[in-house]
Write an enzyme that holds these catalytic residues in place. Structure first.
Site, PDB file in Angstrom:
ATOM      1  CE  LYS A  32      87.599  -3.623   5.380  1.00 14.27           C
ATOM      2  NZ  LYS A  32      86.340  -3.969   6.403  1.00 14.27           N
ATOM      3  CE  LYS A 181      82.564  -7.078  11.186  1.00 13.73           C
ATOM      4  NZ  LYS A 181      82.177  -6.183  10.075  1.00 13.73           N
ATOM      5  CG  HIS A 312      78.245   0.846   8.397  1.00 13.63           C
ATOM      6  ND1 HIS A 312      78.971   1.687   8.557  1.00 13.63           N
ATOM      7  CD2 HIS A 312      78.640  -0.370   8.927  1.00 13.63           C
ATOM      8  CE1 HIS A 312      80.399   1.313   8.786  1.00 13.63           C
ATOM      9  NE2 HIS A 312      80.053   0.100   9.168  1.00 13.63           N
TER      10      HIS A 312
END
Length: 382
Positions: A32, A181, A312
């Protein structure tokens, strides 16, 4: 030592909420950030709730926000907290609804329910402490340890050589799996990093990847196809969190499981995800969905649908909730929150041990108090 009263006569007499900001040693970047949607993360805003009853029983709960929302969560919690005073702390579902309706004009998901989450967790912590049980045992645990994987060593700001060092160190420490990631603009670089870590660790170490919602549908199709060769445990958030149809298509097409759900903020939103069969691994976040009460509703739906579970973040809470899920789940190991608590979770042979201390098994550290910027108290503490 106080003499316990029956649940029907005990009442909440005092509530304190705290706004605490946890600094991160290194600014954190995922896809992001590299795609320009967010700035690097430098701190986590924690919302703590402490609840005490007339008979002296206490509970601690927390919620959190990243990058933005901390002041809003605290403000909402401050408005609704008085609704708890005088109530029976055992009536947790009833109190969740009461807090929800106290702020219903701003909705039943998102920031408003995340503020409720801190109170809900505190009430469950209190109930388990009063019973002399860990939260997992109170809920009905299936196991005394849960397989865990590391995320904090695999962010995109980490150079490849350091990525290899971090992954090997996590495995050596006893953590069971490694998550990397992906999702950056250079897709070839994503592939090279995953390939290098798989080669470095070997075929037997569980490996996951997380795109943080940064692919469109064609890109996700191509990347999922490429990643099939690496025998991944899952591919996480390949698409926007609310693209249930897109995730469902990927889940149906590829052998590698699809994982998503962490960004959803209510039981109803997770219900839609499950209805679309949009995940193989469901990833609810207890604080984000509003606490343990809605988390258990989500877990019940997931079990009925035959889904696997990978909660999470917030391992201090989720190790208990995962232990109470029927099929073997994964818990995400993040050491970021450790300075906030006096206790530490133990890792052994790829698994996180469920604490046996009453409740969550954690207490706030002096460091957490030092990082606290604002508090509010309601009622009287004897």
């Amino acid at each position: 030592m106080t003499t316990p009263l029956s649940a029907s006569t005990d009442r909440i007499e005092w509530v304190r909420i705290s706004s605490c900001y946890l600094p991160l040693a290194t600014p954190i970047s995922d896809a992001k950030v590299l795609t320009g949607r967010q700035k690097p993360m430098t701190e986590i805003a924690m919302l703590f709730a402490e609840v005490r009853t007339a008979s002296g029983h206490e509970g601690l709960g927390f919620s959190y926000s990243k990058r933005a929302g901390g002041p809003g969560q605290f403000a909402h919690a401050k408005e609704i907290a008085p609704a708890l005073l005088g109530e029976d702390p055992s009536d947790i579902a009833k109190l969740w609804n009461k807090l929800c309706w106290a702020g219903a004009s701003v909705g039943r998901s998102g920031l408003s329910t995340q503020a409720i989450g801190a109170f809900d967790v505190a009430l469950y912590d209190l109930k388990a402490r009063r019973a002399g049980l860990s939260l997992a045992k109170l809920l009905g645990s299936y196991r005394d340890s849960v397989q865990c994987y590391n995320t904090s060593g695999g962010f995109l700001h980490t150079p490849l050589e350091q990525l290899l060092v971090n992954a090997a160190a996590s495995v050596e420490r006893g953590i069971g799996g490694i998550k990397l990631k992906v999702g950056q603009p250079d897709k070839a670089l994503d592939i090279r990093r995953v390939e290098a870590v798989r080669k470095h660790l070997g075929d037997d170490v569980p490996l996951m990847v997380d795109a943080n919602q940064q692919w469109d549908r064609p890109t996700a199709q191509r990347m999922c196809r490429v990643f099939e060769q690496f025998n991944l445990v899952w591919i996480e958030e390949p698409l926007d969190a609310y693209d249930h149809e897109g995730h469902a298509a990927l889940a149906a097409q590829f052998d590698t499981p699809i994982a998503t759900g962490e960004m959803l903020t209510s039981a109803a939103e997770h219900g839609e995800l499950i209805r679309h069969r949009a995940a193989d691994y469901l990833m609810p976040d207890g604080p984000r969905v509003g606490g343990i009460t809605p988390f258990l509703k989500i877990a019940s739906q997931a079990e009925h649908a035959g889904l696997m579970l990978g909660p999470h973040f917030a391992m201090e809470l989720h190790v208990h909730l995962a232990a109470a899920y029927p099929t073997e789940p994964w818990v995400e190991h993040f050491d970021w929150l450790e300075p906030l608590f006096n206790e530490r979770l133990q890792i052994r042979d790829g698994r996180m041990l469920v604490p046996t201390r009453p409740g969550l098994g954690v207490s706030l550290s002096e460091q957490a108090r030092a990082w606290t910027r604002e508090t509010a108290e309601f009622g009287q503490r004897a």
